[in-house]
Design a protein around this motif. Structure first.
Motif, PDB file in Angstrom:
ATOM      1  N   UNK A   1      -4.732 -22.298  -5.603  1.00 27.08           N
ATOM      2  CA  UNK A   1      -4.765 -21.212  -6.577  1.00 27.08           C
ATOM      3  C   UNK A   1      -3.420 -20.497  -6.671  1.00 27.08           C
ATOM      4  N   UNK A   2      -3.266 -19.780  -7.789  1.00 29.07           N
ATOM      5  CA  UNK A   2      -2.130 -18.877  -7.949  1.00 29.07           C
ATOM      6  C   UNK A   2      -2.594 -17.481  -7.557  1.00 29.07           C
ATOM      7  N   UNK A   3      -1.701 -16.749  -6.902  1.00 28.23           N
ATOM      8  CA  UNK A   3      -2.001 -15.408  -6.419  1.00 28.23           C
ATOM      9  C   UNK A   3      -0.947 -14.461  -6.981  1.00 28.23           C
ATOM     10  N   UNK A   4      -1.411 -13.342  -7.501  1.00 22.97           N
ATOM     11  CA  UNK A   4      -0.528 -12.390  -8.171  1.00 22.97           C
ATOM     12  C   UNK A   4      -0.615 -11.051  -7.435  1.00 22.97           C
ATOM     13  N   UNK A   5       0.526 -10.513  -7.094  1.00 25.81           N
ATOM     14  CA  UNK A   5       0.587  -9.196  -6.459  1.00 25.81           C
ATOM     15  C   UNK A   5       1.166  -8.220  -7.474  1.00 25.81           C
ATOM     16  N   UNK A   6       0.419  -7.154  -7.745  1.00 24.27           N
ATOM     17  CA  UNK A   6       0.839  -6.119  -8.691  1.00 24.27           C
ATOM     18  C   UNK A   6       0.777  -4.774  -7.976  1.00 24.27           C
ATOM     19  N   UNK A   7       1.511  -3.816  -8.488  1.00 16.34           N
ATOM     20  CA  UNK A   7       1.459  -2.472  -7.900  1.00 16.34           C
ATOM     21  C   UNK A   7       0.014  -1.991  -7.883  1.00 16.34           C
ATOM     22  N   UNK A   8      -0.367  -1.375  -6.788  1.00 15.54           N
ATOM     23  CA  UNK A   8      -1.756  -0.929  -6.608  1.00 15.54           C
ATOM     24  C   UNK A   8      -2.266  -0.148  -7.809  1.00 15.54           C
TER      25      UNK A   8
END
Length: 131
Positions: A109-116
């Motif tokens: 899978x692709x995992x995306x981290x964004x500002x909370x």
């Protein structure tokens, strides 16, 4: 290579999921500085240092410095590492919402981290993209 390659299929089936928790990116000189590797979400060795990503509470416990608290979104479609355009599609969608993203392509899978603070807005944008 397993996994889906067709961009239209990937977008229609990406099923974004907002994982619980808060995550931070920290740096260490060596993994020997990490008391428990099992508590890392992942690490990446760069020339300057080793980047570690882990839950905020663990970084606090280990007194690691960080400046960016993120939420973690998983795209639950099994994307091929050879797929073309998926990252560009969701990054462009998030760009239009003025949301920065940090992406990890793992085997399944692709995992995306964004500002909370952008997590819910990012989820809405990704759900709209998949329609």
């Amino acid at each position: 290579m397993s996994g889906e390659k067709d961009l239209k299929t990937l977008l229609q089936n990406m099923k974004p999921v907002l994982n619980s928790g808060e995550y931070v990116f920290c740096k260490v000189e060596s993994l020997s500085e990490i008391p428990d590797l099992e508590k890392l979400l992942f690490f990446f060795r760069e020339t300057e240092a080793v980047t570690v990503v882990l839950e905020t509470s663990v970084a606090d416990e280990w007194e690691l410095e960080y400046s960016y608290i993120s939420s973690w979104i998983t795209l639950n479609v099994h994307s091929s590492l050879e797929a073309v355009g998926l990252t560009a599609a969701f990054a462009n969608t998030l760009k239009h919402e003025n949301i920065s993203c940090n992406v990890v392509a793992a085997y399944y899978h692709d995992h995306i981290f964004v500002a909370k603070e952008d997590a819910e807005k990012a989820m809405s944008a990704l759900v709209m993209l998949s329609r």
